[in-house]
Design a protein around this motif. Structure first.
Motif, short mmCIF file in Angstrom:
data_model
loop_
_atom_site.label_atom_id
_atom_site.label_comp_id
_atom_site.label_asym_id
_atom_site.label_seq_id
_atom_site.Cartn_x
_atom_site.Cartn_y
_atom_site.Cartn_z
N ASP A 164 -2.13 5.17 0.81
CA ASP A 164 -1.87 6.11 2.01
C ASP A 164 -0.63 5.84 2.73
O ASP A 164 -0.56 5.63 3.91
N LEU A 165 0.42 5.58 2.07
CA LEU A 165 1.74 5.21 2.43
C LEU A 165 2.49 6.43 2.26
O LEU A 165 2.74 7.07 1.22
N PRO A 166 3.61 6.72 3.28
CA PRO A 166 4.56 7.64 3.02
C PRO A 166 5.53 7.14 1.76
O PRO A 166 5.53 5.95 1.70
N TYR A 167 6.13 8.09 1.05
CA TYR A 167 7.00 7.73 0.10
C TYR A 167 7.98 8.76 -0.23
O TYR A 167 7.72 9.83 0.01
N LEU A 168 9.16 8.24 -0.76
CA LEU A 168 10.40 9.17 -1.20
C LEU A 168 10.97 8.64 -2.74
O LEU A 168 10.88 7.46 -2.90
N TYR A 169 11.09 9.53 -3.85
CA TYR A 169 11.85 8.97 -4.97
C TYR A 169 13.26 9.42 -4.72
O TYR A 169 13.76 9.75 -3.81
N PHE A 215 11.39 2.20 12.09
CA PHE A 215 11.46 3.32 11.20
C PHE A 215 12.96 2.96 10.41
O PHE A 215 13.65 2.19 10.61
N ARG A 237 18.45 10.27 0.00
CA ARG A 237 17.93 10.57 -1.47
C ARG A 237 18.65 11.91 -1.81
O ARG A 237 18.93 12.76 -0.94
N THR A 262 19.50 14.59 1.20
CA THR A 262 18.58 14.62 2.50
C THR A 262 18.38 13.23 3.02
O THR A 262 18.41 12.27 2.32
N ILE A 263 18.22 13.24 4.28
CA ILE A 263 17.99 11.94 4.96
C ILE A 263 16.88 12.06 5.72
O ILE A 263 16.80 13.02 6.52
N TYR A 264 15.76 11.20 5.44
CA TYR A 264 14.66 11.27 6.29
C TYR A 264 14.40 10.06 6.94
O TYR A 264 14.75 8.84 6.56
N ASP A 265 13.69 9.91 7.94
CA ASP A 265 13.41 8.95 8.79
C ASP A 265 11.83 8.61 8.53
O ASP A 265 11.03 9.70 8.54
N LEU A 266 11.57 7.46 7.85
CA LEU A 266 10.12 7.24 7.69
C LEU A 266 9.81 5.91 8.23
O LEU A 266 10.53 5.03 8.35
N PRO A 267 8.49 5.91 8.69
CA PRO A 267 8.10 4.73 9.30
C PRO A 267 7.68 3.65 8.42
O PRO A 267 7.30 4.08 7.23
#
Ligand code: FAD
Ligand code: AMP
Lengths: 361, 275
Positions: B141-146, B158, B163, B170-175
């Protein structure tokens, strides 16, 4: 293998017969649906006939209700629509959660998903939330009539062999296919269908989208190019690319390459054709200095015509080509460019206003 | 940063052969290697450690022969390695594999008291599903990106993740903690250094985790925990091509021959009047 499912407490047993119908997930971005996801309607409709069920397009996003029509025009019988402002920003696990909720509620037996980058990212998460199997990069489907199981055909370990994968005990079945593996169904604006608006709990995003920028506008997408001139290891160095670019520009095409050409750094990774690169369907594919490995030619199965230029008359590429020339590309390609230029000059009025040079009659 | 990198030990598929009768993969004599795309992931992780400090640990679920692969990444400078290995994990599809990996990640995270990033390669060369990162993230249950190309640490726990997709960057901020799949060929993996290998061998033996330690339900792992079954294997059918080959060494003649061929076809090489 025993015919009884072992029971892992992580999942509940499912009644296979409760699951009916085929779904195609729409890959939507910037208010438009990708051609790759519409292509998935082709196998969906074939399987729907075999299984005697309907095809449903599933559309998730914000302000996207118009997109549902494209699903109908390309053959979906109905569409499930989740139109929520909170889906305006894409997060893989959020989209996956929404899909999983819909699948639990409506119980399709099969979900087909295009292998675009976003979908390849979210699809495995959908499978995981549902605790079901997923088969990536299928190249064909069939039905086992006795069990109704969908046979998901994909290449394991290189492209030489094909495996049939079944999911005997779990539902829904989920499969993805690379863009261009299946043809786009004919578009018919006369077709309509029923739209089902569904409400779901959209999970709160844990991150935020800070910036998005389109990459190289105006760049011809490899997947859509009508003519591809492809470089292999045999071009010998980056200086060969310029010559191929000239040929490509004469034909209104783009340059791509084999894995060895990409690994050598002569081309960016997103220009690789083949099993681990892109699957393309140009009208004309010109393989220059490419030996014709199974993994490479896997990516050009849908090309209308293949031309090959190679010094080695024994190179396997000639088996996969319509017209081959044995010779050094340094001689053949300039001669071909000359010949094309000459033909153009001799038929100038035919060319007025034409940019893209390779086309279907 | 506490970073974990997933490594797969794969048959070097350029040498893979199949038994033409049974269709089964012939594994004998086929050497294994670390999945090349995972070396990009290792490089990515080491680069983060170089910039921000912390530790990089490698994790692989594989038969014991994968120790060789883990030694290779230790040689690149990875701090320690964990091999998850048990006969009952064999024959797993991606759901069952990610299930074991997720439990191994939890265990490591508990041991270290903290885990910031779990990093995977984009895909493997033997199955190229690109499932494992998303599925492991989902079990955890963690956020993820490829397709990740770069990461910067921001404040408040953060990270900024850049990616590229087909058409956009795109640039995402992820915790943190988060799971990332590193874009293929986005890095130049650093070479193995013998000194690191030797030091790792002497100081940090590879930890082997069996199911006696993980204690997972045997019905959730390996073949039994896998919803998908391989039911048969065939040769890929060939596409029919014309296979006409021109052998005359005169390039001019060859070019004319090609032009003539396409003039005869319903393909118009140089464009024209038909659209
Ligand atoms: C799991 C897996 C996945 C793979 N995925 C892909 C993939 O997606 N795409 C891909 O392309 N490969 C892929 N490969 C690699 C593939 O097996 C081959 O190694 C690769 O395609 C070979 O590239 P090539 O034809 O450019 O080079 P080579 O095989 O080295 O061939 C070079 C050719 O150039 C010819 N040549 C040399 N000089 C000249 C000249 N002057 N003029 C004309 N011809 C000349 C030679 O005769 C030779 O036939 C994969 C491999 C594996 C194991
Ligand atoms: N058995 C494994 N052990 C550890 N990591 C793995 C394993 N299998 C896959 N991975 C990781 O998951 C990524 C994607 O693999 P795949 O989904 O098999 O294409 C790989 O690049 C690895 O980083």
């Amino acid at each position: 293998m025993s015919e009884k499912e072992s029971s892992c407490p992580e999942w509940e047993d499912v009644e296979k017969k409760d699951y009916r119908g085929i779904w195609v997930l729409g890959d939507i971005h910037g208010g438009r649906i990708s051609e790759a996801s519409l292509q998935m309607l082709t196998p969906a409709k074939e399987l729907a006939t075999k299984l005697d069920v309907d095809v449903t397009g599933v559309i998730l996003g914000s302000k996207i209700s118009k997109v549902a029509r494209e699903m109908f025009y390309h053959g979906a019988d109905r569409s499930i629509l989740v139109d929520e402002p909170s889906l305006g920003t894409y997060f893989p696990e959020i989209y996956a959660s929404v899909m999983a909720q819909l699948a639990k509620r409506f119980k399709p037996e099969l979900i087909l998903i295009a292998g675009t980058m976003r979908c390849r990212e979210m699809a495995p998460c959908i499978a995981n939330i549902l605790r079901v199997g997923i088969t990536a990069d299928c190249t064909g489907f069939d039905v086992d009539s006795e069990s109704r199981d969908v046979l998901q055909i994909r290449p394991p370990f290189g492209a030489i062999m094909l495996a049939s994968i079944r999911t005997p005990f779990r539902r829904p079945q989920i499969a993805t296919a690379r863009p261009n593996v299946f043809p786009l169904p004919k578009r018919d604006e006369g077709k309509m269908g029923k739209i089902i608006r569904a409400e779901v709990d959209v999970p709160k995003p844990r991150g935020r989208l800070v910036n998005s920028q389109s990459l190289g506008l105006g760049r011809v997408l490899l997947e859509k190019a009508d003519c591809i001139v492809s470089a292999g290891k045999g071009i010998g160095g980056p200086e060969g690319i310029g010559l191929l670019e000239e040929l490509a520009s004469q034909l209104g095409g783009v340059v791509a390459g084999s894995r060895k050409a990409v690994d050598a750094g002569w081309l960016p990774a997103d220009r690789q054709i083949g099993q681990t690169g892109k699957t393309v369907k140009p009208i004309l594919y010109i393989a220059v200095g490419i030996s014709g490995s199974a993994q490479h030619v896997f990516g050009i199965r849908e090309a209308k015509s293949v031309m090959a230029i190679n010094t080695d008359s024994e190179a396997p590429i000639f088996k996969y080509a319509d017209y081959g020339v044995v010779g050094d590309y340094r001689d053949i390609v300039p001669a071909l460019i000359e010949e094309i230029k000459r033909t153009k000059l001799s038929r100038p009025n035919q060319l007025a206003g034409m940019e893209g040079m390779t086309q279907r009659k | 940063m506490q970073i974990l990198v997933g490594i797969k030990w794969v048959p070097n598929t350029s040498n893979v052969r199949f038994d033409p009768k049974t269709g089964a993969l012939i594994r004998e004599g086929v050497p294994s290697i670390v999945n090349p795309h995972d070396l990009d992931a290792v490089e990515f992780a080491l680069d983060l450690r170089d910039r921000y400090g912390g530790e990089v640990n490698a994790l692989s679920m594989a038969p014991p022969s994968a120790i060789e692969g883990l030694e290779q990444v230790l040689g690149m400078g990875v701090d320690s390695a964990i091999l998850v290995s048990d006969r009952i994990y064999g024959g797993a599809d991606t759901l069952a594999t990610s299930y074991v990996l997720a439990h191994a990640v939890k265990r490591i995270s508990n041991q270290r008291g903290k885990l910031d990033l779990v990093i995977f390669g984009q895909e493997t060369i033997d199955s190229s599903t690109a499932h494992i990162a998303a599925q492991t993230a989902s079990w955890l249950d963690l956020p993820y990106l490829y397709y990740v190309r770069s990461v910067e640490i921001k404040e408040n726990g953060f990270i900024a993740v850049e990616r590229w997709l087909e058409d956009e960057k795109t640039i995402y901020d992820l915790p943190l903690p988060a799971v990332l799949g590193v874009a293929m060929k986005s890095r130049e993996p650093r070479p193995v250094r013998l000194i690191y290998k030797i030091r790792a061998k002497a100081e940090k033996p590879i930890e082997i985790v069996t199911n006696e330690i993980l204690k997972l339900n045997p019905n959730c792992v390996g073949l039994k925990g896998s919803p998908t079954w391989v039911s048969k294997i065939d040769y890929t059918p060939e596409v029919k091509r014309k296979r006409e080959v021109f052998m005359d060494p005169d390039a001019g003649k060859a070019a004319k021959w090609l032009m003539q061929k396409y003039a005869d076809e319903d393909i118009n090489l140089i464009g024209g009047a038909h659209r």
